[in-house]
Design a protein around this motif. Structure first.
Motif, PDB file in Angstrom:
ATOM      1  N   ARG A  18     185.268  33.322 136.784  1.00  0.00           N
ATOM      2  CA  ARG A  18     185.788  34.551 136.196  1.00  0.00           C
ATOM      3  C   ARG A  18     184.704  35.340 135.471  1.00  0.00           C
ATOM      4  N   PRO A  72     185.820  35.403 130.780  1.00  0.00           N
ATOM      5  CA  PRO A  72     187.231  35.265 130.434  1.00  0.00           C
ATOM      6  C   PRO A  72     187.424  34.898 128.970  1.00  0.00           C
ATOM      7  N   GLN A  94     193.004  33.494 128.696  1.00  0.00           N
ATOM      8  CA  GLN A  94     193.026  33.740 130.142  1.00  0.00           C
ATOM      9  C   GLN A  94     192.820  32.469 130.955  1.00  0.00           C
TER      10      GLN A  94
END
Lengths: 149, 149
Positions: free
Chosen positions: A45, A48, A52
């Motif tokens: 990601r 994040p 999350q």
DNA sequence: TTAAATAATTGCAAAATGCAAATAAATTTT
DNA sequence: AAAATTTATTTGCATTTTGCAATTATTTAA
């Protein structure tokens, strides 16, 4: 053709679980399965937040908070407060963390390679397509698996 | 076509894990994921011993011994000493245990049904075949997943 | 500017884990 | 047949993981 789906899936799920578990123990890297998933997810990601990643992995936020603390202590993860919203902490991998994630990734790819080596070219393609399809279908499913994006 | 295998498999593994976890919590049945796997395995095998199931699930024998104790206390599992070898205990499900296993099985089948409902007939068959193939390949693999028969 | 919502952390207390050691029964050696 | 070895299972810790309830710190809404 009611080929017992449940049995097949149970077996697959367990085998994948084992494969997964082996990977994070291999190469002298002694982290837990959950921790390896966390590293993977942080890596994947784009900066994040704690929330999350916890959501993505469907881990209870309090448990997750502590897991992050452990990973920070291990020097694998970094917590950076977000300037625009100081409630939020942004997660990233340290150099060490990145290294560990890479080793696991290679290990996993190696395992997958080995598994796929028992198939013909045609079968390989079929399996790849099927996995893709299965993922899409599970994503569409209203009944489960929702948290994962 | 190096469609990132690891990513696909990571996602699939996690989704299957969630599906699995949901199933053993559903229907007012409050057992853990591991416990549901144990019930499944005892149900599937023909009067397995403690050791056999522990091996099959790749769970440490001491942890497993205690899990069995819990399940016996919960009234879901029965331990019967084997007459011909009194070191060994044979495991079986109680009526209650059988009931719980059945509820989980139905729940799981229902979930799978739902997931498969997002596919065409053709795709369904392909996925079934692919899962079968994947299981066989993982069984053949020397590098992982060995304990599961 | 209060009140409500959100992000993250801590305080338990219960559950799960696994190594080392113990028990108990079978098998193999001697 | 007694002693030594192996096998199946269970305990004794000590650690780790888990999750609900409550807390803190910020931000957003009323």
């Amino acid at each position: 053709m009611e080929s017992n789906k449940r049995e097949m899936f149970q077996m697959m799920t367990r085998r994948l679980g084992l494969l997964d578990k082996n990977c994070c123990n291999a190469g002298g890297i002694g982290i837990s399965l959950v921790q390896s998933h966390i590293l993977y997810e942080i890596d994947r990601r784009h900066h994040p937040s704690i929330q999350q990643v916890a959501d993505a992995l469907a881990i209870d936020i309090t448990t997750f908070s502590r897991q992050i603390q452990s990973l920070v202590k291990l020097g694998l993860v970094q917590k950076t407060p977000l300037p625009t919203d100081r409630r939020i902490y942004i997660l990233s991998l340290t150099t060490q963390g990145k290294f560990v994630a890479t080793v696991i990734d290679e290990q996993m790819n190696h395992y997958l390679q080995e598994v796929f080596s028992h198939m013909s070219e045609f079968e390989r393609d079929m399996v790849i397509n099927a996995v893709k399809l299965l993922n899409e279908s599970m994503a569409k499913s209203s009944v489960c698996c929702t948290p994962i994006g």
